[in-house]
Design a protein around this motif. Structure first.
Motif, PDB file in Angstrom:
ATOM      1  N   PRO A 232       0.847  -1.204   0.000  1.00 48.58           N
ATOM      2  CA  PRO A 232       0.000   0.000   0.000  1.00 48.58           C
ATOM      3  C   PRO A 232       0.882   1.254   0.000  1.00 48.58           C
ATOM      4  O   PRO A 232       2.064   1.184   0.359  1.00 48.58           O
ATOM      5  N   ALA A 233       0.287   2.378  -0.360  1.00 46.98           N
ATOM      6  CA  ALA A 233       1.060   3.629  -0.393  1.00 46.98           C
ATOM      7  C   ALA A 233       1.642   3.910   0.987  1.00 46.98           C
ATOM      8  O   ALA A 233       2.775   4.380   1.118  1.00 46.98           O
ATOM      9  N   ALA A 234       0.870   3.622   2.020  1.00 48.77           N
ATOM     10  CA  ALA A 234       1.374   3.810   3.386  1.00 48.77           C
ATOM     11  C   ALA A 234       1.045   2.568   4.191  1.00 48.77           C
ATOM     12  O   ALA A 234      -0.112   2.155   4.245  1.00 48.77           O
ATOM     13  N   SER A 235       2.065   1.967   4.786  1.00 48.60           N
ATOM     14  CA  SER A 235       1.831   0.815   5.679  1.00 48.60           C
ATOM     15  C   SER A 235       1.780   1.365   7.097  1.00 48.60           C
ATOM     16  O   SER A 235       2.813   1.587   7.719  1.00 48.60           O
ATOM     17  N   ARG A 236       0.572   1.586   7.578  1.00 48.13           N
ATOM     18  CA  ARG A 236       0.411   2.219   8.895  1.00 48.13           C
ATOM     19  C   ARG A 236       0.515   1.212  10.031  1.00 48.13           C
ATOM     20  O   ARG A 236       1.041   1.499  11.093  1.00 48.13           O
ATOM     21  N   SER A 237      -0.063   0.023   9.771  1.00 43.61           N
ATOM     22  CA  SER A 237      -0.147  -0.963  10.853  1.00 43.61           C
ATOM     23  C   SER A 237      -0.008  -2.352  10.247  1.00 43.61           C
ATOM     24  O   SER A 237      -0.213  -2.543   9.036  1.00 43.61           O
ATOM     25  N   PHE A 238       0.299  -3.306  11.111  1.00 48.32           N
ATOM     26  CA  PHE A 238       0.553  -4.671  10.622  1.00 48.32           C
ATOM     27  C   PHE A 238       0.119  -5.658  11.701  1.00 48.32           C
ATOM     28  O   PHE A 238       0.594  -5.592  12.838  1.00 48.32           O
ATOM     29  N   LEU A 239      -0.815  -6.535  11.325  1.00 47.86           N
ATOM     30  CA  LEU A 239      -1.226  -7.615  12.222  1.00 47.86           C
ATOM     31  C   LEU A 239      -0.810  -8.929  11.575  1.00 47.86           C
ATOM     32  O   LEU A 239      -1.193  -9.215  10.439  1.00 47.86           O
ATOM     33  N   ILE A 240      -0.015  -9.693  12.293  1.00 46.39           N
ATOM     34  CA  ILE A 240       0.401 -11.007  11.772  1.00 46.39           C
ATOM     35  C   ILE A 240       0.081 -12.084  12.794  1.00 46.39           C
ATOM     36  O   ILE A 240       0.479 -12.005  13.953  1.00 46.39           O
ATOM     37  N   PHE A 264      -3.004   4.650  17.600  1.00 49.64           N
ATOM     38  CA  PHE A 264      -3.009   3.193  17.407  1.00 49.64           C
ATOM     39  C   PHE A 264      -1.829   2.539  18.136  1.00 49.64           C
ATOM     40  O   PHE A 264      -1.984   1.485  18.759  1.00 49.64           O
ATOM     41  N   ALA A 265      -0.665   3.188  18.078  1.00 45.10           N
ATOM     42  CA  ALA A 265       0.502   2.629  18.792  1.00 45.10           C
ATOM     43  C   ALA A 265       0.190   2.546  20.290  1.00 45.10           C
ATOM     44  O   ALA A 265       0.539   1.555  20.957  1.00 45.10           O
ATOM     45  N   ASP A 266      -0.485   3.554  20.814  1.00 40.66           N
ATOM     46  CA  ASP A 266      -0.836   3.535  22.243  1.00 40.66           C
ATOM     47  C   ASP A 266      -1.829   2.411  22.534  1.00 40.66           C
ATOM     48  O   ASP A 266      -1.761   1.764  23.579  1.00 40.66           O
ATOM     49  N   LEU A 267      -2.736   2.191  21.591  1.00 37.99           N
ATOM     50  CA  LEU A 267      -3.715   1.116  21.790  1.00 37.99           C
ATOM     51  C   LEU A 267      -3.010  -0.249  21.796  1.00 37.99           C
ATOM     52  O   LEU A 267      -3.326  -1.128  22.607  1.00 37.99           O
ATOM     53  N   VAL A 268      -2.037  -0.418  20.903  1.00 34.55           N
ATOM     54  CA  VAL A 268      -1.282  -1.687  20.867  1.00 34.55           C
ATOM     55  C   VAL A 268      -0.568  -1.895  22.210  1.00 34.55           C
ATOM     56  O   VAL A 268      -0.625  -2.980  22.804  1.00 34.55           O
TER      57      VAL A 268
END
Ligand code: GLY
Ligand code: MN
Ligand code: MN
Length: 436
Positions: A232-240, A264-268
């Motif tokens: 994607p143009a911007a990879s903001r988040s990644f769930l694996i 989102f980083a704070d939520l993680v």
């Protein structure tokens, strides 16, 4: 005694008890064989019968079988095709061979001739869609009472099983780190998936389940396995959510990453802390169902703290709002199968715990006992299909939900071995070892 010797003695004792309780004289555990695609001659990937690999760490020998009669050595009929289409027969020496009578066969007819009248007295466990297996005259095919007895007791893992799960977690964690680096490098989902496999020299069919490799919004699709080929143009988040196997035992790990600091980083981070808090509540005697509810209250706390849903956590949970963000179960047994069996069994007679309609996807309702191994995998996602039921709900902060949607969701998943006094976190220990 080696840990494998102790393991096979335990398996043997469990089969003795199961056969006595269900009144069978013997059992024939068939490894299975690959299914061929419709109107085709290409086989689908082969997955061995889990009750076959419970006995011996052989996962790649379809058409093999184990015959066991209490009081006698198990007989392993190891199928090795002897023809010019296949790789030459090779049975490398292995410890399991010291504990069984090994009979190498290249034709199932040899198994039936060898067993003679005994076949008719044996309970058969396995898939029987193909001939000649479908026509064998056996005492019973996959009798539920026998399976329930075996499945109930499989929940307590032997030392050897835990050793294998440790290695499976180490392999999966190694691959997770490679996948994470590929995400930081801005790779596509398919490239990340390839980096995962390359890191552990694995082919896709060796994985215990289809890896979930989701960038951005895809993190909210619970079983996402599409793998976009373009980044994607911007990879903001990644769930694996991806695993590995070792000697037939499975790892199942989820990690979530945010590229930049912020909401989102704070939520993680907050989910990671909530998951670790829950891990401290795992003790023999506690019911897994109660852990699931405790985790819902923690998710309600996150919804409140992050101003996603307004209200106090007890009310947020009581109104059923957490289900819209955390719809799946807290976790499941893991071992020979990624979703190991027996999670609903009350006892070895096959009685089941009643299910809670509010939590239909929870696969584990048993009290926690030492030697169980299960996952703990809380999540929080923006799933529009589930949010539709709450449109117009004043307590929901739709602006905050819109802010989070481009990140998909967060899930953190570890596998835990229950101990009498303390537990082992197979997954975090594996990452810690690699990051030393
Ligand atoms: N990866 C499947 C699960 O977490 O249950
Ligand atoms: Mn899982
Ligand atoms: Mn998983």
């Amino acid at each position: 005694m080696s840990s494998y010797a102790a393991h096979i003695a335990t398996v043997q004792a469990r089969f003795d008890q199961a056969l006595a309780a269900t009144h069978y004289e013997a059992v024939l555990v068939y490894a299975g064989q690959p299914r061929v695609a419709f109107l085709d001659d290409n086989p689908a990937p082969y997955k061995v019968n889990p009750l076959f690999k419970y006995w011996i760490p052989v996962t790649d020998s379809p058409k093999s079988a184990i015959y066991y009669e209490p009081g006698r050595k198990p007989v392993v009929f190891l199928f090795q095709a002897r023809d010019f289409w296949h790789a030459p027969v090779s049975v490398p020496a292995a410890e399991w061979q010291e504990h069984v009578e090994l009979v190498v066969i290249d034709d199932l007819q040899k198994l039936t001739s060898y067993l003679g009248d005994k076949l008719a007295k044996a309970a058969f466990i396995g898939e029987d869609f193909a001939e000649p297996v479908a026509s064998w005259q056996v005492a019973a095919r996959n009798p539920q009472a026998l399976l329930d007895h075996l499945h109930y007791h499989r929940a307590a893992k032997t030392t050897w099983e835990i050793e294998n799960l440790r290695v499976a977690n180490l392999r999966a964690a190694t691959a997770h780190l490679a996948a994470r680096d590929a995400f930081w490098a801005g790779k596509s989902e398919l490239e990340i998936h390839a980096a995962y496999l390359a890191a552990i020299n694995a082919r896709e069919t060796e994985l215990p389940y289809n890896s979930i490799v989701g960038l951005n919004e895809h993190g909210a699709i619970l079983h996402y396995d599409v793998y976009e080929t373009e980044a994607p143009a911007a990879s903001r988040s990644f769930l694996i959510d991806a695993g590995a196997t070792y000697r037939g035992y499975c790892a199942d790990i989820t990690r979530t990453y945010a590229r930049e600091s912020g909401l989102f980083a704070d939520l993680v981070s907050a989910m990671d802390a909530a998951q670790q808090q829950l891990l401290t509540e795992i003790k023999p005697g506690v019911n897994y169902y109660d852990l699931h509810i405790s985790q819902h209250l923690k998710v309600a706390g996150l919804l409140s703290d992050f101003d996603i849903v307004r209200g106090n956590p007890e009310d947020i949970y009581a109104q059923g709002f957490t289900i819209a963000f955390f719809p799946h179960g807290l976790g499941h047994f893991i071992g020979l199968q990624v979703h190991d069996v027996g999670g609903f069994l009350q006892n070895d007679r096959g009685e089941l715990y009643p299910r809670d309609e509010r939590h239909p996807f929870l696969r584990l309702l048993r009290p926690i006992e030492p030697q169980q191994v299960f996952t703990i995998e809380p999540g929080l996602y923006i799933i529009d299909q589930l949010l539709e039921a709450h449109v117009g709900e004043q307590a929901f902060n739709w602006q905050r939900i819109d802010e989070l949607r481009p990140f998909g969701g967060v899930r953190i998943e570890d596998s835990i071995v229950v101990g009498t006094d303390s537990n082992e976190n197979l997954t975090r220990d594996a990452f810690a070892k690699l990051e030393d």
